[in-house]
Design an enzyme around this catalytic site. Structure first.
Site, short mmCIF file in Angstrom:
data_model
loop_
_atom_site.label_atom_id
_atom_site.label_comp_id
_atom_site.label_asym_id
_atom_site.label_seq_id
_atom_site.Cartn_x
_atom_site.Cartn_y
_atom_site.Cartn_z
N TYR A 32 52.91 10.85 2.06
CA TYR A 32 54.28 10.62 1.59
C TYR A 32 54.92 11.91 1.10
O TYR A 32 54.25 12.94 0.95
CB TYR A 32 54.28 9.58 0.46
CG TYR A 32 53.77 10.10 -0.87
CD1 TYR A 32 52.42 10.25 -1.12
CD2 TYR A 32 54.66 10.46 -1.89
CE1 TYR A 32 51.96 10.74 -2.34
CE2 TYR A 32 54.22 10.94 -3.11
CZ TYR A 32 52.86 11.08 -3.33
OH TYR A 32 52.41 11.58 -4.53
N ARG A 51 55.72 19.93 4.93
CA ARG A 51 54.49 19.52 4.21
C ARG A 51 54.06 18.13 4.67
O ARG A 51 52.86 17.87 4.81
CB ARG A 51 54.72 19.58 2.69
CG ARG A 51 53.44 19.32 1.91
CD ARG A 51 53.63 19.54 0.43
NE ARG A 51 54.56 18.59 -0.18
CZ ARG A 51 54.96 18.63 -1.45
NH1 ARG A 51 54.52 19.59 -2.25
NH2 ARG A 51 55.79 17.73 -1.92
N ARG A 99 42.50 -5.49 9.92
CA ARG A 99 41.76 -4.58 9.06
C ARG A 99 40.40 -4.17 9.63
O ARG A 99 39.48 -4.98 9.74
CB ARG A 99 41.56 -5.20 7.67
CG ARG A 99 41.02 -4.21 6.65
CD ARG A 99 40.75 -4.85 5.31
NE ARG A 99 40.25 -3.87 4.35
CZ ARG A 99 39.01 -3.40 4.35
NH1 ARG A 99 38.14 -3.81 5.25
NH2 ARG A 99 38.63 -2.51 3.46
N HIS A 101 38.13 -0.24 9.73
CA HIS A 101 38.26 1.14 9.26
C HIS A 101 38.71 2.12 10.34
O HIS A 101 39.48 3.02 10.09
CB HIS A 101 36.93 1.62 8.67
CG HIS A 101 36.63 1.01 7.33
ND1 HIS A 101 36.43 -0.33 7.17
CD2 HIS A 101 36.50 1.57 6.10
CE1 HIS A 101 36.19 -0.59 5.89
NE2 HIS A 101 36.24 0.56 5.22
N LYS A 145 49.24 15.26 0.67
CA LYS A 145 50.00 14.36 -0.21
C LYS A 145 49.71 12.93 0.25
O LYS A 145 50.52 12.30 0.94
CB LYS A 145 51.49 14.71 -0.18
CG LYS A 145 52.22 14.27 -1.44
CD LYS A 145 53.50 15.03 -1.60
CE LYS A 145 54.42 14.49 -2.67
NZ LYS A 145 53.87 14.39 -4.01
N GLU A 177 45.96 21.19 -11.53
CA GLU A 177 47.39 20.86 -11.61
C GLU A 177 47.55 19.64 -12.51
O GLU A 177 46.58 19.18 -13.11
CB GLU A 177 47.94 20.59 -10.20
CG GLU A 177 47.20 19.47 -9.48
CD GLU A 177 47.70 19.22 -8.06
OE1 GLU A 177 48.82 19.64 -7.72
OE2 GLU A 177 46.97 18.57 -7.29
N LEU A 201 48.07 20.43 -4.75
CA LEU A 201 49.17 20.22 -3.83
C LEU A 201 50.05 21.47 -3.85
O LEU A 201 50.41 21.96 -4.93
CB LEU A 201 50.00 19.01 -4.26
CG LEU A 201 51.07 18.64 -3.24
CD1 LEU A 201 50.44 17.88 -2.08
CD2 LEU A 201 52.16 17.80 -3.87
#
Ligand code: PDD
Length: 278
Positions: A32, A51, A99, A101, A145, A177, A201
């Site tokens: 995201y 990014r 579902r 993996h 991210k 961070e 990040l």
């Protein structure tokens, strides 16, 4: 007005649109970005989208949309929302599939929300915020991210319950961070921050602060440092898309420098604000 978007359609934020088998929901299998829009203009949009594309590549997510497509989607959303000062949340996941993996062979899902920007309380901006130091319990690839924010939200909640705005994370004895910010300190007119490794990040606001430091002839040092450097610093600040440049005046109950926002932090913040109206 605030609006949402899911796989080709603009929607109301109340609409139930995510199928139960959406992999963001099932696995947190996605990435995201958060982009701040000032006066109708998304700030550092290309850097955010670059990014996003890097994050997608890092998790082998086949995002076929490039910067151009994503940029026009975001601009369309901002126009539809009619919000001059807002935050765009853009999320890409590995799609909708029963579902299992293993990666499915389905199109990625793209979702977005656009909401009015929420300013931090004026008092926090003027007087600075408090932070605590916690162990960094996240995985090894924090440069991505990713949607998997469980350690971040647990740490942020602990911070909040200790009347702090942010938790500053420490891995192997060095500061990485914040839970949702990059961390900087000022000592003897120098700025210090952690180097870009896979454990942090690469913040977009961090890029802007680096440019501002250069323009102000303030040395910008990217090196590993122990948390003790923060409590002995003249100033500490954090940066993020949503908090911009925010002074930290107390860490683990101990005042930093004079206990008030420092001169260099204030200058950087002022220059940051000036960039928003360029
Ligand atoms: N967070 N580090 C982490 C772990 C973050 O989640 C963020 C941003 C940053 C700062 O990056 P930037 O300057 O590009 O916003 C650093 C966003 C705002 C969020 O998750 O809400």
């Amino acid at each position: 007005m605030e609006i949402g978007y899911f796989n080709g359609k603009f929607i109301s934020l109340e609409d139930a649109v995510i199928p139960i088998d959406e992999r963001g929901h099932q696995f947190g299998d996605g990435v995201y970005e958060v982009i701040r829009v000032y006066n109708g203009k998304p700030f550092m949009m290309d850097e955010h989208l670059q990014r996003l594309i890097k994050s997608a590549e890092a998790i082998k997510l086949p995002l076929t949309d490039g910067i151009e497509e994503l940029r026009s989607l975001i601009n369309e959303g901002i126009t539809k929302a009619g919000l001059a000062d807002c935050s765009v949340y853009l999320q890409v996941t590995r799609g909708i599939a029963a579902r299992l993996h293993l990666f499915p062979d389905v199109p990625v899902s793209i979702s977005m929300t656009i909401r009015p920007a929420k300013a931090l309380p004026i008092e926090m901006r003027e007087k600075g915020a408090n932070a605590i130091i916690l162990e960094d319990e996240r995985w090894s690839n924090c440069y991505i991210k990713s949607l998997n924010l469980l350690p971040n939200i647990l740490a942020k909640q602990i911070a909040s319950e200790a009347d702090c705005f942010e938790a500053i994370l420490v891995r192997d004895g060095v500061v990485t961070e914040g839970t949702s910010s990059n961390v900087f300190y000022v000592k003897d007119q120098n700025i210090y921050t952690a180097p870009l490794t896979r454990h942090i990040l690469p913040g977009i606001t961090r890029i802007v602060v680096k440019e501002i430091s250069k323009a102000l002839y303030i040395p910008f040092n990217e090196e590993h440092f122990a948390p003790g450097k923060l409590t002995q610093a003249d100033e500490v600040f954090i940066t993020s898309t949503t908090s911009e440049v925010l002074p930290i005046v107390k860490i683990d109950g101990q005042a930093i420098g004079t206990g008030e926002p420092g001169e260099i932090t204030t200058r950087i913040y002022e220059q940051f604000q000036a960039k928003l109206i360029e």
